[in-house]
Design a protein around this motif. Structure first.
Motif, PDB file in Angstrom:
ATOM      1  N   GLU A  67       8.314  34.581-102.187  1.00 43.85           N
ATOM      2  CA  GLU A  67       7.950  35.533-103.273  1.00 43.85           C
ATOM      3  C   GLU A  67       7.000  36.350-102.789  1.00 43.85           C
ATOM      4  OE1 GLU A  67       8.338  34.012-107.784  1.00 43.85           O
ATOM      5  OE2 GLU A  67       6.590  33.381-106.525  1.00 43.85           O
ATOM      6  N   ALA A  70       9.031  38.624 -99.693  1.00 45.51           N
ATOM      7  CA  ALA A  70      10.364  39.381 -99.641  1.00 45.51           C
ATOM      8  C   ALA A  70      10.534  39.749-101.184  1.00 45.51           C
ATOM      9  CB  ALA A  70      11.562  38.448 -99.408  1.00 45.51           C
ATOM     10  N   ASN A  71      11.414  40.735-101.251  1.00 47.57           N
ATOM     11  CA  ASN A  71      11.990  41.107-102.632  1.00 47.57           C
ATOM     12  C   ASN A  71      13.085  40.858-103.255  1.00 47.57           C
ATOM     13  OD1 ASN A  71      13.142  42.871-100.955  1.00 47.57           O
ATOM     14  ND2 ASN A  71      12.006  44.773-101.752  1.00 47.57           N
ATOM     15  N   LYS A  72      14.034  40.135-102.487  1.00 48.97           N
ATOM     16  CA  LYS A  72      15.430  39.854-102.791  1.00 48.97           C
ATOM     17  C   LYS A  72      15.939  38.480-102.101  1.00 48.97           C
ATOM     18  CE  LYS A  72      17.392  42.728 -99.619  1.00 48.97           C
ATOM     19  NZ  LYS A  72      18.456  44.148 -99.209  1.00 48.97           N
ATOM     20  N   GLN A  73      16.906  37.921-102.376  1.00 54.24           N
ATOM     21  CA  GLN A  73      17.243  36.723-102.230  1.00 54.24           C
ATOM     22  C   GLN A  73      16.297  35.699-101.824  1.00 54.24           C
ATOM     23  OE1 GLN A  73      19.447  38.636 -98.779  1.00 54.24           O
ATOM     24  NE2 GLN A  73      21.309  38.354 -99.749  1.00 54.24           N
ATOM     25  N   LEU A  74      15.501  35.374-102.681  1.00 56.68           N
ATOM     26  CA  LEU A  74      14.316  34.602-102.770  1.00 56.68           C
ATOM     27  C   LEU A  74      14.867  33.040-102.199  1.00 56.68           C
ATOM     28  CD1 LEU A  74      11.826  35.691-105.295  1.00 56.68           C
ATOM     29  CD2 LEU A  74      11.812  36.531-103.115  1.00 56.68           C
ATOM     30  N   SER A  76      17.233  31.980-100.460  1.00 51.46           N
ATOM     31  CA  SER A  76      17.656  31.989 -99.129  1.00 51.46           C
ATOM     32  C   SER A  76      16.445  32.177 -98.117  1.00 51.46           C
ATOM     33  CB  SER A  76      18.520  33.148 -98.830  1.00 51.46           C
ATOM     34  OG  SER A  76      18.956  33.390 -97.613  1.00 51.46           O
TER      35      SER A  76
END
Length: 260
Positions: A67, A70-74, A76
């Motif tokens: 979190e 990253a801002n997507k596909q957390l 993964s």
């Protein structure tokens, strides 16, 4: 009333050669920026707490890291973070494995840096719990560069198989950098793969690391069994229709991993 002893730092030094350090380079090759950012995140939490950081769940901690970086596909990213933490312990010794198994994030180099820094701040804090240092190592030496110990001092890590020192002038000559005393025999690898019932080709595993001097990122492999498990969990030696070619396998093990 006595003033409470401060254990946390508001900041910590980061070596200017951080990204050229062999262990960080190995981590980057294996896990890309996710691995490097995870290590920096760990350092921030450790030094923000003192010289170690305790987690209730490594999987939850991995998601917290995801979190933050990253801002997507957390989900993964969190999985990659979790794998990179194990690699820091088993592959490059940036985190102490025995402590990690207890949910404690620390290492000898982290504690060395902590000792040097508190000496500069003239604090009376002492490393007690999860101490990985010998008593004399709590005393900073005039030749120690505090901005190099954050990462580079892992090169002098003392493990359970260290041998006696010969004298002051050869302080680190007898310190073993590997958990295993010597590289495994091919039959040892075959036996271990049979025990795990995996698809790793023992001959190929042996030939690959024999050609590389049993090193990863320029550093001696501390635990060859952990490397077998990495091949196993990452499918380095198998695909649906057969084995990777030598070129494909080499790319998987050396090139920067594809990020989520």
């Amino acid at each position: 009333m006595a003033r409470p002893v401060e254990t946390a730092f508001a900041y910590f030094p980061l070596d200017c050669t951080f990204f050229s350090n062999d262990k960080v380079k190995a981590l980057r090759r294996a896990y890309g920026s996710i691995g490097v950012l995870t290590y920096i995140y760990i350092l921030c939490n450790v030094y923000g707490n003192g010289y170690y950081y305790k987690v209730k769940s490594l999987n939850q901690f991995a998601y917290d890291v995801a979190e933050s970086i990253a801002n997507k596909q957390l989900e993964s990213v969190a999985a990659r973070v979790r794998e990179s933490i194990d690699y820091m312990a088993d592959g490059v010794d940036l985190i102490d494995r025995s402590c990690l198994d207890m949910g404690i994030l620390t290492s000898k180099s982290i504690q060395e840096q902590y000792s040097v820094t508190i000496a500069k701040f003239k604090r009376k804090t002492q490393i007690k719990e999860y101490n990985l240092l010998t008593p004399i190592e709590h005393l900073p030496e005039s030749t120690v560069n505090s901005e190099e110990t954050t990462v580079n001092s892992e090169e002098t890590r003392v493990n359970t198989e260290k041998t006696p020192r010969k004298g002051k002038g050869n302080r680190n000559e007898e310190i073993s950098l590997t958990r295993d005393k010597e590289p495994p025999a091919l039959e040892d690898i075959r036996t271990y793969c049979r025990q795990r019932n995996n698809a790793v080709d023992p001959q190929r595993f042996y030939d690959y690391y024999e050609a590389n001097g049993w090193k990863v990122g320029g550093q001696p492999i501390r635990d060859w069994r952990a490397m077998v498990r990495r091949w196993e969990s990452n499918g380095y030696d198998t695909v649906q229709n057969g084995k990777y070619s030598d070129e494909e396998l080499n790319a998987l093990l050396i090139n920067i991993s594809e990020e989520a």
